[in-house]
Motif scaffolding. Structure first.
Motif, PDB file in Angstrom:
ATOM      1  N   ALA A  12       0.809  -1.217   0.000  1.00 21.74           N
ATOM      2  CA  ALA A  12       0.000   0.000   0.000  1.00 21.74           C
ATOM      3  C   ALA A  12       0.846   1.273   0.000  1.00 21.74           C
ATOM      4  O   ALA A  12       0.535   2.206  -0.739  1.00 21.74           O
ATOM      5  N   PRO A  13       1.920   1.371   0.797  1.00 23.41           N
ATOM      6  CA  PRO A  13       2.716   2.606   0.754  1.00 23.41           C
ATOM      7  C   PRO A  13       3.310   2.869  -0.628  1.00 23.41           C
ATOM      8  O   PRO A  13       3.317   4.002  -1.097  1.00 23.41           O
ATOM      9  N   LEU A  14       3.774   1.822  -1.284  1.00 18.61           N
ATOM     10  CA  LEU A  14       4.317   1.981  -2.630  1.00 18.61           C
ATOM     11  C   LEU A  14       3.212   2.393  -3.609  1.00 18.61           C
ATOM     12  O   LEU A  14       3.412   3.265  -4.449  1.00 18.61           O
ATOM     13  N   ALA A  15       2.045   1.791  -3.470  1.00 11.72           N
ATOM     14  CA  ALA A  15       0.919   2.135  -4.347  1.00 11.72           C
ATOM     15  C   ALA A  15       0.515   3.594  -4.158  1.00 11.72           C
ATOM     16  O   ALA A  15       0.271   4.318  -5.130  1.00 11.72           O
ATOM     17  N   LYS A  16       0.468   4.057  -2.908  1.00 11.57           N
ATOM     18  CA  LYS A  16       0.106   5.454  -2.644  1.00 11.57           C
ATOM     19  C   LYS A  16       1.126   6.403  -3.260  1.00 11.57           C
ATOM     20  O   LYS A  16       0.751   7.404  -3.880  1.00 11.57           O
ATOM     21  N   ALA A  17       2.402   6.090  -3.100  1.00  7.94           N
ATOM     22  CA  ALA A  17       3.451   6.949  -3.663  1.00  7.94           C
ATOM     23  C   ALA A  17       3.372   6.973  -5.187  1.00  7.94           C
ATOM     24  O   ALA A  17       3.469   8.036  -5.810  1.00  7.94           O
ATOM     25  N   ALA A  18       3.177   5.818  -5.784  1.00  9.42           N
ATOM     26  CA  ALA A  18       3.105   5.743  -7.246  1.00  9.42           C
ATOM     27  C   ALA A  18       1.891   6.485  -7.787  1.00  9.42           C
ATOM     28  O   ALA A  18       1.988   7.243  -8.759  1.00  9.42           O
ATOM     29  N   VAL A  19       0.740   6.307  -7.146  1.00  8.73           N
ATOM     30  CA  VAL A  19      -0.477   6.978  -7.596  1.00  8.73           C
ATOM     31  C   VAL A  19      -0.352   8.485  -7.418  1.00  8.73           C
ATOM     32  O   VAL A  19      -0.781   9.261  -8.276  1.00  8.73           O
ATOM     33  N   TRP A  20       0.262   8.922  -6.324  1.00  7.15           N
ATOM     34  CA  TRP A  20       0.465  10.357  -6.125  1.00  7.15           C
ATOM     35  C   TRP A  20       1.316  10.920  -7.261  1.00  7.15           C
ATOM     36  O   TRP A  20       0.986  11.959  -7.831  1.00  7.15           O
ATOM     37  N   CYS A  21       2.409  10.223  -7.591  1.00  4.40           N
ATOM     38  CA  CYS A  21       3.290  10.677  -8.675  1.00  4.40           C
ATOM     39  C   CYS A  21       2.551  10.715 -10.008  1.00  4.40           C
ATOM     40  O   CYS A  21       2.706  11.664 -10.785  1.00  4.40           O
ATOM     41  N   ILE A  22       1.745   9.711 -10.263  1.00  4.37           N
ATOM     42  CA  ILE A  22       0.978   9.681 -11.510  1.00  4.37           C
ATOM     43  C   ILE A  22      -0.001  10.844 -11.543  1.00  4.37           C
ATOM     44  O   ILE A  22      -0.165  11.508 -12.567  1.00  4.37           O
ATOM     45  N   GLY A  23      -0.660  11.117 -10.424  1.00  2.00           N
ATOM     46  CA  GLY A  23      -1.600  12.233 -10.371  1.00  2.00           C
ATOM     47  C   GLY A  23      -0.929  13.573 -10.601  1.00  2.00           C
ATOM     48  O   GLY A  23      -1.466  14.447 -11.270  1.00  2.00           O
ATOM     49  N   GLU A  24       0.256  13.741 -10.058  1.00  2.00           N
ATOM     50  CA  GLU A  24       0.975  15.010 -10.201  1.00  2.00           C
ATOM     51  C   GLU A  24       1.662  15.153 -11.551  1.00  2.00           C
ATOM     52  O   GLU A  24       1.691  16.238 -12.116  1.00  2.00           O
ATOM     53  N   TYR A  25       2.224  14.070 -12.050  1.00  2.00           N
ATOM     54  CA  TYR A  25       3.083  14.161 -13.221  1.00  2.00           C
ATOM     55  C   TYR A  25       2.713  13.179 -14.329  1.00  2.00           C
ATOM     56  O   TYR A  25       3.536  12.845 -15.167  1.00  2.00           O
ATOM     57  N   GLY A  26       1.470  12.721 -14.345  1.00  5.11           N
ATOM     58  CA  GLY A  26       1.035  11.714 -15.310  1.00  5.11           C
ATOM     59  C   GLY A  26       1.225  12.103 -16.752  1.00  5.11           C
ATOM     60  O   GLY A  26       1.497  11.249 -17.603  1.00  5.11           O
ATOM     61  N   GLU A  27       1.111  13.383 -17.043  1.00  8.27           N
ATOM     62  CA  GLU A  27       1.280  13.817 -18.439  1.00  8.27           C
ATOM     63  C   GLU A  27       2.708  13.579 -18.918  1.00  8.27           C
ATOM     64  O   GLU A  27       2.947  13.420 -20.110  1.00  8.27           O
ATOM     65  N   SER A  28       3.657  13.490 -18.000  1.00  3.55           N
ATOM     66  CA  SER A  28       5.048  13.217 -18.374  1.00  3.55           C
ATOM     67  C   SER A  28       5.212  11.801 -18.914  1.00  3.55           C
ATOM     68  O   SER A  28       6.167  11.522 -19.637  1.00  3.55           O
ATOM     69  N   LEU A  29       4.307  10.908 -18.547  1.00  6.76           N
ATOM     70  CA  LEU A  29       4.388   9.533 -19.048  1.00  6.76           C
ATOM     71  C   LEU A  29       4.058   9.442 -20.528  1.00  6.76           C
ATOM     72  O   LEU A  29       4.447   8.487 -21.194  1.00  6.76           O
ATOM     73  N   THR A  30       3.321  10.420 -21.023  1.00  8.13           N
ATOM     74  CA  THR A  30       2.958  10.399 -22.446  1.00  8.13           C
ATOM     75  C   THR A  30       3.835  11.320 -23.279  1.00  8.13           C
ATOM     76  O   THR A  30       3.831  11.229 -24.499  1.00  8.13           O
ATOM     77  N   ASP A  31       4.589  12.215 -22.633  1.00  3.08           N
ATOM     78  CA  ASP A  31       5.527  13.072 -23.367  1.00  3.08           C
ATOM     79  C   ASP A  31       6.659  12.216 -23.894  1.00  3.08           C
ATOM     80  O   ASP A  31       7.076  11.260 -23.264  1.00  3.08           O
TER      81      ASP A  31
END
Length: 126
Positions: A12-31
């Motif tokens: 769960a801690p890893l999932a929370k950290a990953a989801v937070w990063c995706i929420g903040e910087y998700g557009e970077s995954l498609t750049d």
């Protein structure tokens, strides 16, 4: 993609950290800006939303809370996915968890406001 492999409580801690990063910087995954030696990651906005929709099925309530917030933030960055994101957020408006229900309702109301209001509230962290 590894994020969706194991949604058990110890992760769960890893999932929370990953989801937070995706929420903040998700557009970077498609750049497609790559650093030297970086392997390109081919993903779409829809795939990113799909990952969060899988993670939100976690038995951990806090993970679900992070997912709802991440989805709201991504609604500003992925306009083509806004309706899908709203539907996913509003699914939790009848949750038996008071926190999930409240967060869902608040975010649902926020997403009804103008884009200017949404952008101000959901802007990325510096």
């Amino acid at each position: 993609r590894a994020l969706t492999a194991d949604l058990s409580a110890p992760n769960a801690p890893l999932a929370k950290a990953a989801v937070w990063c995706i929420g903040e910087y998700g557009e970077s995954l498609t750049d497609q800006e790559l650093f030297e030696g970086e392997i390109p990651l081919k993903t779409s906005n829809a795939e990113i939303i799909s990952v969060i929709e899988v993670v939100i099925q976690s038995p951990e309530e806090e993970v679900k809370e992070y997912c709802l917030t991440a989805l709201a933030k991504l609604s500003q960055r992925f306009p083509a996915e806004q309706e899908r994101i709203k539907r996913t957020i509003l699914k939790y408006s009848n949750s038996i968890s008071a926190e999930l229900q409240q967060r869902s309702c608040e975010l649902g109301q926020l997403l009804k406001h103008s884009n200017a209001v949404q952008a101000a509230v959901l802007e990325p962290m510096p």
